[in-house]
Design a protein around this motif. Sequence first.
Motif, short mmCIF file in Angstrom:
data_model
loop_
_atom_site.label_atom_id
_atom_site.label_comp_id
_atom_site.label_asym_id
_atom_site.label_seq_id
_atom_site.Cartn_x
_atom_site.Cartn_y
_atom_site.Cartn_z
N SER A 217 -80.73 -38.97 11.01
CA SER A 217 -79.59 -37.90 11.07
C SER A 217 -79.48 -36.69 11.42
O SER A 217 -80.73 -36.67 12.87
N HIS A 218 -78.63 -36.07 11.40
CA HIS A 218 -78.40 -34.60 12.64
C HIS A 218 -80.02 -33.32 12.18
O HIS A 218 -80.18 -33.15 13.35
N LYS A 219 -80.41 -33.56 10.96
CA LYS A 219 -81.81 -32.77 10.90
C LYS A 219 -83.21 -33.25 11.41
O LYS A 219 -83.61 -32.91 12.42
N PRO B 291 -80.09 -28.21 14.07
CA PRO B 291 -79.36 -29.53 14.29
C PRO B 291 -77.55 -28.19 14.67
O PRO B 291 -76.98 -29.23 14.47
N VAL C 76 -77.01 -30.06 17.65
CA VAL C 76 -76.65 -31.40 17.79
C VAL C 76 -75.77 -31.91 17.18
O VAL C 76 -75.26 -32.98 18.05
N ALA C 77 -74.94 -30.92 16.94
CA ALA C 77 -73.81 -31.46 16.37
C ALA C 77 -72.60 -31.27 17.32
O ALA C 77 -71.71 -31.82 17.82
N VAL D 262 -78.96 -37.55 21.83
CA VAL D 262 -78.52 -37.63 20.73
C VAL D 262 -77.63 -38.76 20.32
O VAL D 262 -78.21 -39.21 18.92
N ARG E 100 -72.90 -34.00 19.94
CA ARG E 100 -71.56 -35.07 18.87
C ARG E 100 -70.61 -34.59 19.15
O ARG E 100 -69.63 -35.33 19.62
N ALA F 157 -82.45 -33.80 15.74
CA ALA F 157 -82.90 -31.67 15.75
C ALA F 157 -84.39 -31.59 15.32
O ALA F 157 -85.03 -31.64 16.66
N LEU G 91 -78.84 -40.87 16.96
CA LEU G 91 -77.29 -41.35 16.16
C LEU G 91 -77.37 -43.20 15.98
O LEU G 91 -77.27 -43.42 15.10
#
Length: 101
Positions: free
Chosen positions: A53-55, A65, A68-69, A44, A72, A58, A48
């Motif tokens: 992006s997160h999407k 997503p 992923v968050a 991840v 992070r 993912a 980044l």
Amino acid sequence: MKADPGAATIERITREAIEVHKARRLTIEARDKLSLLSGRESAVLGALATGRSHKEIARLLQISPRIVAIHRANMTTKRGAGSIAAEPLRILEAKPVHAIA
């Protein structure tokens, strides 16, 4: 009275050596912090660092997503950074092992 050119050269070289030492220390610290991350967190982080992006991350990693968050947030805590954006150069210099190009 003229300044000693030899002393000026020594002073310049000393300043440069201190800057090189600081840069190496920061890179080593970043690598140490990266070693605390799980394989998925490293993946991840690598994504980044490339600006995804997160999407996008993912989709690439076949996770949601939200996961992923969560990764992070976990790595931000482990790395001791206020945010991933706080250390982008150190992230890239330390070259995460599981980075995704």
